[in-house]
Structures are given as structure tokens and as C-alpha cells.
Design an enzyme around this catalytic site. Structure first.
Site, PDB file in Angstrom:
ATOM      1  N   GLY A  52       0.181  -1.761 -23.422  1.00  0.00           N
ATOM      2  CA  GLY A  52       1.066  -2.519 -24.567  1.00  0.00           C
ATOM      3  C   GLY A  52       0.295  -3.558 -24.872  1.00  0.00           C
ATOM      4  O   GLY A  52      -1.048  -3.483 -25.102  1.00  0.00           O
ATOM      5  N   GLU A  53       0.819  -4.716 -24.930  1.00  0.00           N
ATOM      6  CA  GLU A  53       0.233  -6.168 -25.244  1.00  0.00           C
ATOM      7  C   GLU A  53       0.304  -7.114 -24.055  1.00  0.00           C
ATOM      8  O   GLU A  53       1.701  -7.350 -23.799  1.00  0.00           O
ATOM      9  CB  GLU A  53       0.728  -6.508 -26.611  1.00  0.00           C
ATOM     10  CG  GLU A  53      -0.173  -7.499 -27.375  1.00  0.00           C
ATOM     11  CD  GLU A  53      -0.647  -8.887 -26.765  1.00  0.00           C
ATOM     12  OE1 GLU A  53      -1.704  -9.263 -26.712  1.00  0.00           O
ATOM     13  OE2 GLU A  53       0.515  -9.400 -26.280  1.00  0.00           O
ATOM     14  N   SER A  54      -0.775  -7.476 -23.512  1.00  0.00           N
ATOM     15  CA  SER A  54      -0.371  -8.264 -21.997  1.00  0.00           C
ATOM     16  C   SER A  54       0.336  -9.378 -22.513  1.00  0.00           C
ATOM     17  O   SER A  54       1.239  -9.861 -21.362  1.00  0.00           O
ATOM     18  CB  SER A  54      -1.403  -8.187 -21.490  1.00  0.00           C
ATOM     19  OG  SER A  54      -2.665  -8.838 -21.939  1.00  0.00           O
ATOM     20  N   CYS A  84      -3.903  -0.389 -18.307  1.00  0.00           N
ATOM     21  CA  CYS A  84      -4.404  -1.160 -19.309  1.00  0.00           C
ATOM     22  C   CYS A  84      -3.747  -2.546 -19.536  1.00  0.00           C
ATOM     23  O   CYS A  84      -4.091  -3.483 -18.488  1.00  0.00           O
ATOM     24  CB  CYS A  84      -4.263  -0.439 -20.580  1.00  0.00           C
ATOM     25  SG  CYS A  84      -5.318  -0.861 -21.917  1.00  0.00           S
ATOM     26  N   ARG A 115     -10.404  -8.914 -21.198  1.00  0.00           N
ATOM     27  CA  ARG A 115      -9.424  -8.201 -22.064  1.00  0.00           C
ATOM     28  C   ARG A 115     -10.455  -7.709 -23.284  1.00  0.00           C
ATOM     29  O   ARG A 115     -11.478  -8.431 -23.489  1.00  0.00           O
ATOM     30  CB  ARG A 115      -8.591  -9.073 -22.906  1.00  0.00           C
ATOM     31  CG  ARG A 115      -7.316  -9.530 -21.838  1.00  0.00           C
ATOM     32  CD  ARG A 115      -6.404 -10.543 -22.268  1.00  0.00           C
ATOM     33  NE  ARG A 115      -5.633 -10.063 -23.068  1.00  0.00           N
ATOM     34  CZ  ARG A 115      -4.836 -10.482 -23.993  1.00  0.00           C
ATOM     35  NH1 ARG A 115      -4.767 -11.838 -23.817  1.00  0.00           N
ATOM     36  NH2 ARG A 115      -3.980  -9.831 -24.923  1.00  0.00           N
ATOM     37  N   ILE A 144      -7.721   2.411 -25.069  1.00  0.00           N
ATOM     38  CA  ILE A 144      -7.418   1.948 -26.224  1.00  0.00           C
ATOM     39  C   ILE A 144      -7.518   0.072 -26.189  1.00  0.00           C
ATOM     40  O   ILE A 144      -6.726  -0.176 -25.313  1.00  0.00           O
ATOM     41  CB  ILE A 144      -6.062   2.124 -26.539  1.00  0.00           C
ATOM     42  CG1 ILE A 144      -5.911   3.663 -26.584  1.00  0.00           C
ATOM     43  CG2 ILE A 144      -5.486   1.503 -27.752  1.00  0.00           C
ATOM     44  CD1 ILE A 144      -4.521   4.344 -26.676  1.00  0.00           C
ATOM     45  N   ARG A 145      -8.387  -0.181 -26.798  1.00  0.00           N
ATOM     46  CA  ARG A 145      -8.566  -1.892 -26.588  1.00  0.00           C
ATOM     47  C   ARG A 145      -8.560  -2.185 -25.183  1.00  0.00           C
ATOM     48  O   ARG A 145      -7.877  -3.152 -24.867  1.00  0.00           O
ATOM     49  CB  ARG A 145      -7.646  -2.606 -27.445  1.00  0.00           C
ATOM     50  CG  ARG A 145      -7.918  -2.392 -28.982  1.00  0.00           C
ATOM     51  CD  ARG A 145      -7.042  -3.198 -29.952  1.00  0.00           C
ATOM     52  NE  ARG A 145      -6.922  -4.594 -29.603  1.00  0.00           N
ATOM     53  CZ  ARG A 145      -7.635  -5.588 -29.985  1.00  0.00           C
ATOM     54  NH1 ARG A 145      -8.848  -5.152 -30.707  1.00  0.00           N
ATOM     55  NH2 ARG A 145      -7.451  -6.765 -29.736  1.00  0.00           N
ATOM     56  N   HIS A 180      -5.521   5.229 -20.342  1.00  0.00           N
ATOM     57  CA  HIS A 180      -3.990   5.526 -20.736  1.00  0.00           C
ATOM     58  C   HIS A 180      -3.815   7.188 -20.258  1.00  0.00           C
ATOM     59  O   HIS A 180      -3.904   8.031 -20.912  1.00  0.00           O
ATOM     60  CB  HIS A 180      -3.747   5.342 -22.146  1.00  0.00           C
ATOM     61  CG  HIS A 180      -3.654   4.050 -22.366  1.00  0.00           C
ATOM     62  ND1 HIS A 180      -2.285   3.545 -22.830  1.00  0.00           N
ATOM     63  CD2 HIS A 180      -4.401   3.346 -22.945  1.00  0.00           C
ATOM     64  CE1 HIS A 180      -2.528   2.164 -23.293  1.00  0.00           C
ATOM     65  NE2 HIS A 180      -3.932   2.165 -23.119  1.00  0.00           N
ATOM     66  N   GLU A 182      -1.053   8.576 -19.531  1.00  0.00           N
ATOM     67  CA  GLU A 182       0.120   9.270 -20.237  1.00  0.00           C
ATOM     68  C   GLU A 182      -0.156  10.122 -21.606  1.00  0.00           C
ATOM     69  O   GLU A 182       0.672  10.595 -22.086  1.00  0.00           O
ATOM     70  CB  GLU A 182       1.293   8.292 -20.261  1.00  0.00           C
ATOM     71  CG  GLU A 182       0.987   7.158 -21.301  1.00  0.00           C
ATOM     72  CD  GLU A 182      -0.111   6.183 -21.147  1.00  0.00           C
ATOM     73  OE1 GLU A 182      -0.778   6.162 -20.350  1.00  0.00           O
ATOM     74  OE2 GLU A 182      -0.184   5.190 -22.086  1.00  0.00           O
TER      75      GLU A 182
HETATM   76  N1  GLN Z   1      -5.635  -5.116 -25.411  1.00  0.00           N
HETATM   77  C1  GLN Z   1      -4.443  -5.053 -24.683  1.00  0.00           C
HETATM   78  C2  GLN Z   1      -4.217  -6.312 -24.272  1.00  0.00           C
HETATM   79  O1  GLN Z   1      -5.068  -7.246 -23.889  1.00  0.00           O
HETATM   80  C3  GLN Z   1      -4.176  -4.020 -23.768  1.00  0.00           C
HETATM   81  C4  GLN Z   1      -4.306  -2.795 -24.627  1.00  0.00           C
HETATM   82  C5  GLN Z   1      -3.481  -1.629 -23.985  1.00  0.00           C
HETATM   83  O2  GLN Z   1      -2.888  -1.729 -23.102  1.00  0.00           O
HETATM   84  N2  GLN Z   1      -3.754  -0.302 -24.752  1.00  0.00           N
HETATM   85  O3  GLN Z   1      -3.146  -6.823 -23.714  1.00  0.00           O
END
Ligand code: GLN
Length: 200
Positions: A52-54, A84, A115, A144-145, A180, A182
Site C-alpha cells: 500500500g502506501e507505507s 512491499c 523506498r 509495484i514501486r 506482491h 497476492e
Molecule cells: N512505494 C510504496 C511505499 O513506499 C510501496 C509500494 C507498494 O506497497 N506496492 O510506501
């Protein structure tokens, strides 16, 4: 007692339904729960921290008072599968991002992470991975990122690497992934994790 024989997904933000779907398929719906408050952790045997977004997740951990109970339960042996953004949350250290607000990590896994560090790759990509101890075909991993693991402590086992860096690591009951699982339609990683937690 409580949620013994049960696994949970941290349900604050991010890839929650996808992980819950996999856990339900493997354990049955009555043994897979959503975790959004400390009381959900009682007796829980395993917890997934999704991507998600940390930074947002870190703030929500504090807003829900989940940070310290998760740390305490993990130290008592509750298994953790962190992917992630989830991995960033459990790292020992997060390198400072240029100009960004960074999350406060829980220090449950002795790694340093940076990150959004697969800059030469497209932002999101898939690649087959060879994973130690996994039989059969390579695991199709979605990045993903993704964060990069830039240091691993002595007690951290490296189970897969990509592009010169560890992407799947384990320290006793705590698993960390930069990708990921999942999203791959392949349950083998969740299965190995649940088996190691004594749930399968
Ligand atoms: N880029 C996100 C972060 O730094 C992590 C990306 C993800 O969980 N897919 O929070």
C-alpha cells in the site's frame, strides 16, 4: 482461545482484499480475519502486512493503537508476512527519501530498505523468481514501486534475489518480501508461510 488457528490481514489500507482472498481459500473463511483494532490480535497465529502506501500505513498504525500490540505479538512468536509497504513498516531502518515523508518502522526484521528504488525498471513489472525451497516452476513476482533491501543482518536468511538485491527474506517467524505474491494467482508463498506458522 481467541483467534488460535487463525491468520489475519492488517486492514488499514492497501492490498487487503487480495490477501484475505488467498487466506480464505487456503484456511477457510472462519480462519481468516481482518485486523483493524488491537482486540483482533488476541491469540492470532499469523498476520499479513499488505502493500500500500507505507507513510499512510504508519500513521494509521498509530491512529488505531495497533503499532505496539503488533510488535509485542510478533516478539512473542506470531508469524508475520510483510510485503512491499508492509516490509517497509517492519524494517529495522528506512533510508530517508528525497523530500518525502517517511514511515516510522517497527524494527521487527533486521534489514534496511530504500523506498521506490527500482528506478531503471518500469515503475511496475513482473519477473520470474527462483525461490529457495520452492519446487516446480519459477514464481511470477509483481513489483509495484517496490522498496529495495540494501542491508540484511546476520540472522536474516535470503530466500530469493533479483537485480543484485534480496527480494524475499526471513528472520525466524518474520518474512519480508519486496513484491506482491497476492497478485500472482499462485498461492505457493502464502502456503509456505502458513505452513511455517503451523496453520497448514
Ligand atoms: N512505494 C510504496 C511505499 O513506499 C510501496 C509500494 C507498494 O506497497 N506496492 O510506501
Amino acid at each position: 482461545m481467541g483467534n488460535a488457528r487463525t491468520a489475519g490481514v492488517l486492514a488499514l489500507q492497501g492490498d487487503v482484499p487480495e490477501h484475505l482472498g488467498v487466506l480464505r481459500r487456503l484456511l477457510g473463511s472462519d480462519r481468516a480475519i481482518l485486523v483493524d483494532s488491537p482486540k483482533n490480535l488476541e491469540g492470532l497465529q499469523a498476520l499479513v502486512l499488505p502493500g500500500g502506501e507505507s507513510t499512510t500505513l504508519s500513521e494509521l498504525l498509530d491512529a488505531t493503537d495497533l503499532r505496539n500490540p503488533i510488535k509485542a505479538r510478533a516478539r512473542q512468536g506470531m508469524s508475520i508476512l510483510a510485503t512491499c509497504a508492509g516490509l517497509i513498516l517492519i524494517a529495522q531502518r528506512v533510508e530517508r527519501s528525497p523530500g518525502g515523508r517517511d514511515p516510522v518502522p517497527m524494527r521487527l526484521l533486521d534489514v534496511t530498505v530504500r523506498r521506490n528504488d527500482y528506478g531503471r525498471q518500469p515503475e511496475s513489472f513482473e519477473t520470474p523468481l527462483e525461490i529457495d525451497g520452492m519446487e516446480g516452476r519459477a514464481f511470477e513476482a509483481s513489483f509495484i514501486r517496490a522498496p529495495r533491501i540494501t542491508r540484511t543482518g546476520k540472522s536474516v536468511e535470503i530466500l530469493a534475489r533479483f537485480d543484485g538485491a534480496p527480494v524475499l527474506v526471513r528472520q525466524a517467524n518474520v518474512w519480508g518480501l519486496t513484491f506482491h505474491p497476492e497478485l500472482s494467482g499462485d498461492d505457493r508463498l502464502h502456503r509456505s508461510f502458513l505452513r511455517s506458522a503451523g496453520l497448514l
